[in-house]
Each structure stands twice: as C-alpha cells, then as structure tokens.
Write a protein that holds these residues in place. Structure first.
Motif, PDB file in Angstrom:
ATOM      1  N   ALA A 192     -17.418  -3.162  -1.701  1.00  0.00           N
ATOM      2  CA  ALA A 192     -16.783  -2.205  -2.630  1.00  0.00           C
ATOM      3  C   ALA A 192     -15.945  -1.059  -2.101  1.00  0.00           C
ATOM      4  CB  ALA A 192     -18.016  -0.961  -2.179  1.00  0.00           C
ATOM      5  N   THR A 193     -14.837  -1.101  -2.461  1.00  0.00           N
ATOM      6  CA  THR A 193     -14.001   0.547  -2.502  1.00  0.00           C
ATOM      7  C   THR A 193     -13.272   1.045  -3.477  1.00  0.00           C
ATOM      8  OG1 THR A 193     -12.072  -1.333  -4.039  1.00  0.00           O
ATOM      9  CG2 THR A 193     -12.145  -2.428  -1.907  1.00  0.00           C
ATOM     10  N   PRO A 194     -12.997   1.605  -2.024  1.00  0.00           N
ATOM     11  CA  PRO A 194     -13.005   3.392  -3.083  1.00  0.00           C
ATOM     12  C   PRO A 194     -12.464   4.082  -4.002  1.00  0.00           C
ATOM     13  CG  PRO A 194     -13.674   3.891  -0.214  1.00  0.00           C
ATOM     14  CD  PRO A 194     -12.642   2.588  -0.337  1.00  0.00           C
ATOM     15  N   SER A 195     -12.159   4.761  -5.200  1.00  0.00           N
ATOM     16  CA  SER A 195     -11.692   5.242  -5.859  1.00  0.00           C
ATOM     17  C   SER A 195     -10.643   5.728  -5.157  1.00  0.00           C
ATOM     18  CB  SER A 195     -12.511   5.342  -6.965  1.00  0.00           C
ATOM     19  OG  SER A 195     -12.700   6.936  -7.111  1.00  0.00           O
ATOM     20  N   GLY A 196      -9.602   6.259  -6.424  1.00  0.00           N
ATOM     21  CA  GLY A 196      -8.142   7.641  -5.587  1.00  0.00           C
ATOM     22  C   GLY A 196      -7.250   6.628  -4.775  1.00  0.00           C
ATOM     23  N   ALA A 197      -6.111   7.010  -4.947  1.00  0.00           N
ATOM     24  CA  ALA A 197      -5.064   6.444  -5.004  1.00  0.00           C
ATOM     25  C   ALA A 197      -4.519   6.507  -3.090  1.00  0.00           C
ATOM     26  CB  ALA A 197      -3.702   6.964  -6.055  1.00  0.00           C
ATOM     27  N   LEU A 198      -4.582   6.181  -2.486  1.00  0.00           N
ATOM     28  CA  LEU A 198      -3.809   6.081  -1.254  1.00  0.00           C
ATOM     29  C   LEU A 198      -2.486   7.780  -0.898  1.00  0.00           C
ATOM     30  CD1 LEU A 198      -4.568   5.007   1.811  1.00  0.00           C
ATOM     31  CD2 LEU A 198      -1.799   3.298   1.271  1.00  0.00           C
ATOM     32  N   THR A 199      -2.639   8.482  -0.284  1.00  0.00           N
ATOM     33  CA  THR A 199      -1.785   9.623  -0.244  1.00  0.00           C
ATOM     34  C   THR A 199      -1.093   9.037   1.239  1.00  0.00           C
ATOM     35  OG1 THR A 199      -3.434  10.659   1.631  1.00  0.00           O
ATOM     36  CG2 THR A 199      -3.818  10.785  -0.755  1.00  0.00           C
ATOM     37  N   PRO A 253       6.333  -0.953  -2.880  1.00  0.00           N
ATOM     38  CA  PRO A 253       5.105  -0.766  -2.834  1.00  0.00           C
ATOM     39  C   PRO A 253       5.547   0.541  -3.778  1.00  0.00           C
ATOM     40  CG  PRO A 253       5.655  -0.203  -0.237  1.00  0.00           C
ATOM     41  CD  PRO A 253       6.803  -0.671  -0.921  1.00  0.00           C
ATOM     42  N   SER A 254       4.190   0.658  -4.772  1.00  0.00           N
ATOM     43  CA  SER A 254       4.278   1.555  -5.859  1.00  0.00           C
ATOM     44  C   SER A 254       4.055   2.827  -5.328  1.00  0.00           C
ATOM     45  CB  SER A 254       3.166   1.070  -6.799  1.00  0.00           C
ATOM     46  OG  SER A 254       2.075   1.004  -6.646  1.00  0.00           O
ATOM     47  N   GLY A 255       3.161   2.748  -4.467  1.00  0.00           N
ATOM     48  CA  GLY A 255       2.708   4.315  -3.575  1.00  0.00           C
ATOM     49  C   GLY A 255       3.023   4.879  -2.503  1.00  0.00           C
ATOM     50  N   ALA A 256       1.825   5.448  -1.479  1.00  0.00           N
ATOM     51  CA  ALA A 256       2.321   5.784  -0.592  1.00  0.00           C
ATOM     52  C   ALA A 256       2.083   4.677  -0.153  1.00  0.00           C
ATOM     53  CB  ALA A 256       1.076   6.174  -0.177  1.00  0.00           C
ATOM     54  N   SER A 257       3.075   5.056   1.591  1.00  0.00           N
ATOM     55  CA  SER A 257       3.514   3.715   2.884  1.00  0.00           C
ATOM     56  C   SER A 257       3.659   4.435   4.467  1.00  0.00           C
ATOM     57  CB  SER A 257       4.890   3.202   3.007  1.00  0.00           C
ATOM     58  OG  SER A 257       5.685   3.719   1.649  1.00  0.00           O
ATOM     59  N   ALA A 258       2.780   3.611   4.961  1.00  0.00           N
ATOM     60  CA  ALA A 258       3.672   4.356   6.667  1.00  0.00           C
ATOM     61  C   ALA A 258       3.951   2.489   6.903  1.00  0.00           C
ATOM     62  CB  ALA A 258       2.250   5.351   6.939  1.00  0.00           C
ATOM     63  N   LEU A 259       4.240   2.811   8.181  1.00  0.00           N
ATOM     64  CA  LEU A 259       5.210   1.317   8.860  1.00  0.00           C
ATOM     65  C   LEU A 259       5.448   1.837  10.711  1.00  0.00           C
ATOM     66  CD1 LEU A 259       8.056  -0.457   7.817  1.00  0.00           C
ATOM     67  CD2 LEU A 259       8.295   0.635  10.275  1.00  0.00           C
ATOM     68  N   GLN A 269       2.548  -2.376   8.433  1.00  0.00           N
ATOM     69  CA  GLN A 269       2.757  -1.242   7.224  1.00  0.00           C
ATOM     70  C   GLN A 269       1.982  -1.022   6.311  1.00  0.00           C
ATOM     71  OE1 GLN A 269       5.414  -3.330   4.494  1.00  0.00           O
ATOM     72  NE2 GLN A 269       6.146  -0.885   4.269  1.00  0.00           N
ATOM     73  N   VAL A 270       1.177   0.266   6.258  1.00  0.00           N
ATOM     74  CA  VAL A 270      -0.024   0.482   4.956  1.00  0.00           C
ATOM     75  C   VAL A 270       0.573   0.357   4.426  1.00  0.00           C
ATOM     76  CG1 VAL A 270      -1.432   1.236   4.710  1.00  0.00           C
ATOM     77  CG2 VAL A 270      -1.480   0.955   6.852  1.00  0.00           C
ATOM     78  N   ALA A 271       0.130   0.268   2.534  1.00  0.00           N
ATOM     79  CA  ALA A 271       0.961   0.840   1.165  1.00  0.00           C
ATOM     80  C   ALA A 271      -0.048   0.640   0.463  1.00  0.00           C
ATOM     81  CB  ALA A 271       2.528  -0.744   1.286  1.00  0.00           C
ATOM     82  N   ALA A 272       0.124   0.866  -0.742  1.00  0.00           N
ATOM     83  CA  ALA A 272      -0.210   1.028  -2.041  1.00  0.00           C
ATOM     84  C   ALA A 272       0.758   0.668  -3.023  1.00  0.00           C
ATOM     85  CB  ALA A 272      -0.100   2.353  -2.308  1.00  0.00           C
ATOM     86  N   TYR A 273      -0.176  -0.110  -3.310  1.00  0.00           N
ATOM     87  CA  TYR A 273       0.211  -1.482  -4.398  1.00  0.00           C
ATOM     88  C   TYR A 273      -0.268  -1.699  -5.994  1.00  0.00           C
ATOM     89  CZ  TYR A 273       3.178  -2.916  -0.909  1.00  0.00           C
ATOM     90  OH  TYR A 273       3.365  -3.162   0.633  1.00  0.00           O
ATOM     91  N   THR A 274       0.486  -2.088  -7.612  1.00  0.00           N
ATOM     92  CA  THR A 274      -0.522  -2.059  -8.164  1.00  0.00           C
ATOM     93  C   THR A 274      -1.169  -3.033  -8.050  1.00  0.00           C
ATOM     94  OG1 THR A 274       1.046  -3.112  -9.234  1.00  0.00           O
ATOM     95  CG2 THR A 274       1.173  -1.262  -9.480  1.00  0.00           C
ATOM     96  N   GLY A 275      -2.346  -2.855  -9.335  1.00  0.00           N
ATOM     97  CA  GLY A 275      -3.628  -3.927  -8.945  1.00  0.00           C
ATOM     98  C   GLY A 275      -2.663  -5.640  -9.245  1.00  0.00           C
ATOM     99  N   SER A 276      -1.527  -5.445 -10.238  1.00  0.00           N
ATOM    100  CA  SER A 276      -1.298  -6.597 -10.860  1.00  0.00           C
ATOM    101  C   SER A 276      -0.424  -6.903  -9.869  1.00  0.00           C
ATOM    102  CB  SER A 276      -0.486  -6.522 -12.145  1.00  0.00           C
ATOM    103  OG  SER A 276       0.121  -5.553 -11.934  1.00  0.00           O
ATOM    104  N   ARG A 322      -5.785  -7.327   1.752  1.00  0.00           N
ATOM    105  CA  ARG A 322      -5.968  -6.454   0.536  1.00  0.00           C
ATOM    106  C   ARG A 322      -7.418  -5.701   1.080  1.00  0.00           C
ATOM    107  NH1 ARG A 322      -5.001  -8.450  -5.443  1.00  0.00           N
ATOM    108  NH2 ARG A 322      -5.380  -6.366  -6.444  1.00  0.00           N
ATOM    109  N   VAL A 323      -6.514  -4.207   0.528  1.00  0.00           N
ATOM    110  CA  VAL A 323      -8.255  -3.580   0.617  1.00  0.00           C
ATOM    111  C   VAL A 323      -7.932  -2.392  -0.915  1.00  0.00           C
ATOM    112  CG1 VAL A 323      -8.569  -1.293   1.403  1.00  0.00           C
ATOM    113  CG2 VAL A 323      -8.626  -3.588   2.815  1.00  0.00           C
ATOM    114  N   GLY A 324      -9.037  -3.089  -2.757  1.00  0.00           N
ATOM    115  CA  GLY A 324      -8.619  -2.745  -3.195  1.00  0.00           C
ATOM    116  C   GLY A 324      -7.211  -3.086  -3.593  1.00  0.00           C
ATOM    117  N   ASP A 325      -5.822  -1.518  -4.251  1.00  0.00           N
ATOM    118  CA  ASP A 325      -5.115  -1.703  -4.440  1.00  0.00           C
ATOM    119  C   ASP A 325      -4.128  -1.499  -3.092  1.00  0.00           C
ATOM    120  OD1 ASP A 325      -5.538  -2.167  -6.940  1.00  0.00           O
ATOM    121  OD2 ASP A 325      -5.423  -0.418  -7.511  1.00  0.00           O
ATOM    122  N   ASP A 326      -4.348  -1.334  -1.898  1.00  0.00           N
ATOM    123  CA  ASP A 326      -3.639  -0.993  -0.853  1.00  0.00           C
ATOM    124  C   ASP A 326      -3.342  -2.401  -0.282  1.00  0.00           C
ATOM    125  OD1 ASP A 326      -3.637   1.803  -1.787  1.00  0.00           O
ATOM    126  OD2 ASP A 326      -5.760   1.802  -0.797  1.00  0.00           O
ATOM    127  N   ALA A 327      -2.844  -2.990   1.169  1.00  0.00           N
ATOM    128  CA  ALA A 327      -2.889  -4.045   1.321  1.00  0.00           C
ATOM    129  C   ALA A 327      -1.815  -3.322   2.792  1.00  0.00           C
ATOM    130  CB  ALA A 327      -1.805  -4.574   0.953  1.00  0.00           C
TER     131      ALA A 327
END
Length: 275
Positions: free
Chosen positions: A55-62, A129-135, A148-155, A226-231
């Motif tokens: 189960a992955t939490p809802s809400g976008a990575l900040t 990345p489509s959203g937040a990222s850090a390296l 690197q940790v970053a947010a992407y779209t699911g597709s 991959r963890v939800g829409d983040d990687a």
C-alpha cells in the motif's frame, strides 16, 4: 553480435580516474531520458506474479520529503564520503553515439541503447521528474555513488520500468563512438536487487574504452525502485569496478526512508539492519 573484447587492465591512479569521471556540465534536471544494453544474468526485479502490492500513501511527494528521504553515509557504510557537487558529475566514457550497424534487427533497439547512455551521462535515468526531486552523491577512492529520489507520473514510470527490464535483451553488447572517434564497447546485464518497493530493476553496465590515452573500463551498478508514483535511482561504480553491495544497501535503506516520509514520519537517524 560483436565478439566481447578482453577486459583491459584497471587503471587505479587518481589522474586517470579524474579523466574518466569528469565532473563538469549542468545539473541533472537538464538531462534527458536514458537507456542501456546487455545480457541478463541476474534475476529481473519486477514484482512477482500474484504478489500483493504494498500500500502506498496518497498525496504528492514534496521537496522537503524528497530531501528527507535521501540516504546518508551511515546507510551505505564503508568509506563513502558525501559531496556537495554531485549534480555536476559526468562520466565522459558514457558520452557516445551508438553504432547502429551493431543492430541487425532494426534501429529501434539502437535508440533504446542511446537513451540508456544519455540517461546515465545526464544522471536522469528515468527522465525528467514530473514533481519534487532531490539528489545526493558520495565518493570512495575512485568510485562514486549517485542517489536520487523523485516523483513521476504513473504512466511514465510504467514505461520506464518496462524499458529498463528490456535493456539486457535489446541492447546486449554494442559499440559507441565518443570524442575523437574513439570507440567503446558497452555491455549490460541484469542484476538482482533487495525485495523492496512496488517494483525494481537492477543493471550492471560496463564500458570498455580509452581515457587520457589509456585503456580503461568503467563499471556501474544501477538500481531503480518504484514506490507508488515515486522512484529511487542509484548508480555506483568507477574504473576500479562496480559497487553492487553499496547499491543494495542504498536500496534497502533508502526505500524504507522514502516509505516513512510518504506516511508523514521521520526516518530513524541510524540505518536498520537487514542488507
């Protein structure tokens, strides 16, 4: 398929390593997508059939969460030292153009291999990345580890994970031409990773070429989880060889950190055992 050349002697002097791992260029946000090639010898790291997805939490990575989820020196142990300029790292042996003539079945596979080289060079293996990222990055002797940790779209993550999984079969072994028309032989094999996240893929990329006029081999271990829409993306190695144990440790500890921050928690200051 071209014949695999004999592995040249490793070059351990600091001057040569600096030529191979030239730290120049723009930050990873400017990089494009990437691709690689190889023959799979390790077990693929997709989620097993019939397995229950975590189960992955809802809400976008900040941005704050992405930075908090980054690993520390304690997470990978050994003698790694964290650096401040990892976003500027560039491995010059990865800057090359794939020889399309190596691909007898069509140019599509050559494009995938070019995407791999470009992605490893630009340090954006999964694309922008489509959203937040850090390296962050670490050094140990002549080796480097980029995390690197970053947010992407699911597709886009679906496509990237499928692409990574296909590389050992699509690319296998190929030739790339670098600056001064020097040729490098690139070999890619699949590699196993700790059972973390919702899906995962490991690779080992070996580039045999020339740096500062001397035969050089660059070996990189790659781990993507991959963890939800983040990687999480980890790349580690250098002219002295790959760093599979450190990649495993980064995957093991880093996935737990990311899952914790996505649930609103704070990762423990000391790593948990288990890798």
């Amino acid at each position: 398929m071209i014949r695999r050349p004999s592995r040249p002697a490793r070059v351990g002097v600091a001057a040569l390593a600096a030529g191979v791992l030239l730290a120049t260029g723009a930050c990873s946000d400017d990089g494009g997508e990437e691709t690689t090639a190889g023959q799979s010898t390790g077990s693929p790291t997709a989620t097993p059939s019939g397995a229950t997805a975590r189960a992955t939490p809802s809400g976008a990575l900040t941005e704050a969460q992405a930075k908090t989820a980054l690993i520390t020196e304690a997470d990978i142990e050994d003698d790694w030292t964290q650096v401040d300029d990892a976003e500027k790292w560039r491995d010059t042996l990865l800057a090359g153009t794939v020889d399309v003539d190596d691909f007898l079945t069509g140019k599509a596979d050559a494009a995938d291999c070019q995407r791999l080289l470009d992605g490893l060079y630009s340090e954006d293996l999964l694309g922008k990345p489509s959203g937040a990222s850090a390296l962050t990055g670490f050094e140990q002797d002549d080796s480097r580890l980029l995390y690197q940790v970053a947010a992407y779209t699911g597709s886009s993550l679906d496509d990237s994970m499928d692409w990574l999984k296909s590389l050992p079969q699509k690319c296998d072994e190929f030739t790339a031409t670098g600056s001064g028309d020097s040729n490098s032989t690139v070999q890619v094999i699949g590699a196993s990773l700790p059972d973390q996240g919702d899906a995962r893929q490991g690779l080992e990329v070996t580039v045999q070429g020339t740096a500062d006029g001397a035969p050089t081999t660059l070996t990189l271990n790659v781990g993507v989880v991959r963890v939800g829409d983040d990687a999480i993306t980890v790349t580690a190695g250098g002219p002295d060889g790959g760093q599979p144990d450190s990649v495993d440790a980064a995957v093991e500890q880093g996935t737990g950190r990311l899952e914790t921050v996505l649930k609103g928690g704070t990762p423990a200051p000391s790593p948990t055992q288990g890798y």
